[in-house]
Design a protein around this motif. Structure first.
Motif, mmCIF file in Angstrom:
data_model
loop_
_atom_site.group_PDB
_atom_site.id
_atom_site.type_symbol
_atom_site.label_atom_id
_atom_site.label_comp_id
_atom_site.label_asym_id
_atom_site.label_seq_id
_atom_site.Cartn_x
_atom_site.Cartn_y
_atom_site.Cartn_z
ATOM 1 N N GLU A 199 -15.014 -2.484 -11.518
ATOM 2 C CA GLU A 199 -13.753 -2.095 -12.150
ATOM 3 C C GLU A 199 -12.966 -1.152 -11.244
ATOM 4 O OE1 GLU A 199 -13.905 -1.743 -16.809
ATOM 5 O OE2 GLU A 199 -15.718 -0.829 -15.923
ATOM 6 N N GLN A 200 -13.671 -0.221 -10.613
ATOM 7 C CA GLN A 200 -13.007 0.699 -9.696
ATOM 8 C C GLN A 200 -12.341 -0.076 -8.564
ATOM 9 O OE1 GLN A 200 -16.419 3.155 -8.759
ATOM 10 N NE2 GLN A 200 -15.554 4.857 -9.927
ATOM 11 N N GLU A 201 -13.067 -1.018 -8.004
ATOM 12 C CA GLU A 201 -12.525 -1.806 -6.894
ATOM 13 C C GLU A 201 -11.292 -2.586 -7.321
ATOM 14 O OE1 GLU A 201 -13.977 -4.863 -3.413
ATOM 15 O OE2 GLU A 201 -15.255 -4.618 -5.176
ATOM 16 N N GLN A 202 -11.346 -3.206 -8.488
ATOM 17 C CA GLN A 202 -10.198 -3.970 -8.987
ATOM 18 C C GLN A 202 -8.979 -3.061 -9.152
ATOM 19 O OE1 GLN A 202 -10.688 -5.514 -12.962
ATOM 20 N NE2 GLN A 202 -9.012 -6.965 -12.727
ATOM 21 N N LEU A 203 -9.174 -1.888 -9.720
ATOM 22 C CA LEU A 203 -8.059 -0.970 -9.942
ATOM 23 C C LEU A 203 -7.491 -0.440 -8.615
ATOM 24 C CD1 LEU A 203 -9.542 0.845 -13.012
ATOM 25 C CD2 LEU A 203 -7.412 -0.482 -13.002
ATOM 26 N N LEU A 204 -8.358 -0.120 -7.674
ATOM 27 C CA LEU A 204 -7.868 0.363 -6.381
ATOM 28 C C LEU A 204 -7.170 -0.748 -5.606
ATOM 29 C CD1 LEU A 204 -10.757 2.742 -5.273
ATOM 30 C CD2 LEU A 204 -8.487 3.356 -6.138
ATOM 31 N N ASN A 205 -7.681 -1.969 -5.699
ATOM 32 C CA ASN A 205 -7.028 -3.097 -5.026
ATOM 33 C C ASN A 205 -5.605 -3.303 -5.533
ATOM 34 O OD1 ASN A 205 -9.245 -3.653 -3.435
ATOM 35 N ND2 ASN A 205 -9.966 -5.346 -4.700
ATOM 36 N N SER A 206 -5.379 -2.969 -6.789
ATOM 37 C CA SER A 206 -4.051 -3.180 -7.361
ATOM 38 C C SER A 206 -3.155 -1.945 -7.292
ATOM 39 C CB SER A 206 -4.169 -3.644 -8.813
ATOM 40 O OG SER A 206 -4.717 -2.628 -9.625
ATOM 41 N N SER A 207 -3.682 -0.844 -6.709
ATOM 42 C CA SER A 207 -2.860 0.369 -6.721
ATOM 43 C C SER A 207 -2.692 1.054 -5.369
ATOM 44 C CB SER A 207 -3.425 1.376 -7.726
ATOM 45 O OG SER A 207 -4.725 1.782 -7.367
ATOM 46 N N VAL A 208 -3.511 0.726 -4.382
ATOM 47 C CA VAL A 208 -3.361 1.368 -3.073
ATOM 48 C C VAL A 208 -3.437 0.325 -1.958
ATOM 49 C CG1 VAL A 208 -4.317 3.581 -3.838
ATOM 50 C CG2 VAL A 208 -5.816 1.909 -2.784
ATOM 51 N N ALA A 209 -2.830 0.652 -0.836
ATOM 52 C CA ALA A 209 -2.835 -0.237 0.328
ATOM 53 C C ALA A 209 -4.217 -0.236 0.979
ATOM 54 C CB ALA A 209 -1.786 0.217 1.341
ATOM 55 N N GLU A 210 -4.518 -1.308 1.684
ATOM 56 C CA GLU A 210 -5.797 -1.440 2.390
ATOM 57 C C GLU A 210 -6.020 -0.269 3.341
ATOM 58 O OE1 GLU A 210 -9.407 -2.757 3.412
ATOM 59 O OE2 GLU A 210 -8.182 -3.841 1.965
ATOM 60 N N ASP A 211 -4.963 0.205 3.981
ATOM 61 C CA ASP A 211 -5.088 1.284 4.973
ATOM 62 C C ASP A 211 -4.703 2.656 4.408
ATOM 63 O OD1 ASP A 211 -2.392 0.771 4.738
ATOM 64 O OD2 ASP A 211 -2.000 0.773 6.883
ATOM 65 N N VAL A 212 -4.956 2.849 3.125
ATOM 66 C CA VAL A 212 -4.630 4.107 2.456
ATOM 67 C C VAL A 212 -5.261 5.294 3.191
ATOM 68 C CG1 VAL A 212 -6.591 3.951 0.863
ATOM 69 C CG2 VAL A 212 -4.601 5.290 0.213
ATOM 70 N N VAL A 213 -4.532 6.377 3.236
ATOM 71 C CA VAL A 213 -5.040 7.642 3.764
ATOM 72 C C VAL A 213 -5.078 8.605 2.584
ATOM 73 C CG1 VAL A 213 -4.615 9.564 5.329
ATOM 74 C CG2 VAL A 213 -4.094 7.223 6.062
ATOM 75 N N PHE A 214 -6.225 9.251 2.381
ATOM 76 C CA PHE A 214 -6.335 10.149 1.233
ATOM 77 C C PHE A 214 -6.980 11.458 1.644
ATOM 78 C CE2 PHE A 214 -10.070 7.487 1.378
ATOM 79 C CZ PHE A 214 -11.123 8.331 1.082
ATOM 80 N N THR A 215 -6.630 12.488 0.914
ATOM 81 C CA THR A 215 -7.187 13.806 1.172
ATOM 82 C C THR A 215 -7.144 14.625 -0.116
ATOM 83 O OG1 THR A 215 -7.059 15.745 2.592
ATOM 84 C CG2 THR A 215 -4.973 14.762 1.963
#
Length: 69
Positions: A24-40
């Motif tokens: 579920e986490q993967e599905q939600l992240l796939n639909s909300s952030v870019a493949e090359d997301v940068v996070f901090t």
């Protein structure tokens, strides 16, 4: 992007951290952030959706330990 669409995307991102299932986490992240997301955030710097998924999964595991521990 309209405010409503932005809100929906942001809620999907937040929901990924609330779900116990990595699928579920993967599905939600796939639909909300870019493949090359940068996070901090404090203590965490990362790049890429796979790394963010690992972070969300770890967050969920740590959160569950706090709740049940």
């Amino acid at each position: 992007m309209t405010n409503d669409k932005l809100r929906i995307v942001f809620e999907k991102y937040l929901d990924a951290f609330a779900k116990a299932s990595p699928a579920e986490q993967e599905q939600l992240l796939n639909s909300s952030v870019a493949e090359d997301v940068v996070f901090t955030n404090p203590g965490v710097d990362g790049r890429g959706r796979i790394s963010l998924l690992a972070h969300a999964t770890g967050f969920q595991k740590n959160f569950q330990v706090v709740i049940s521990g």
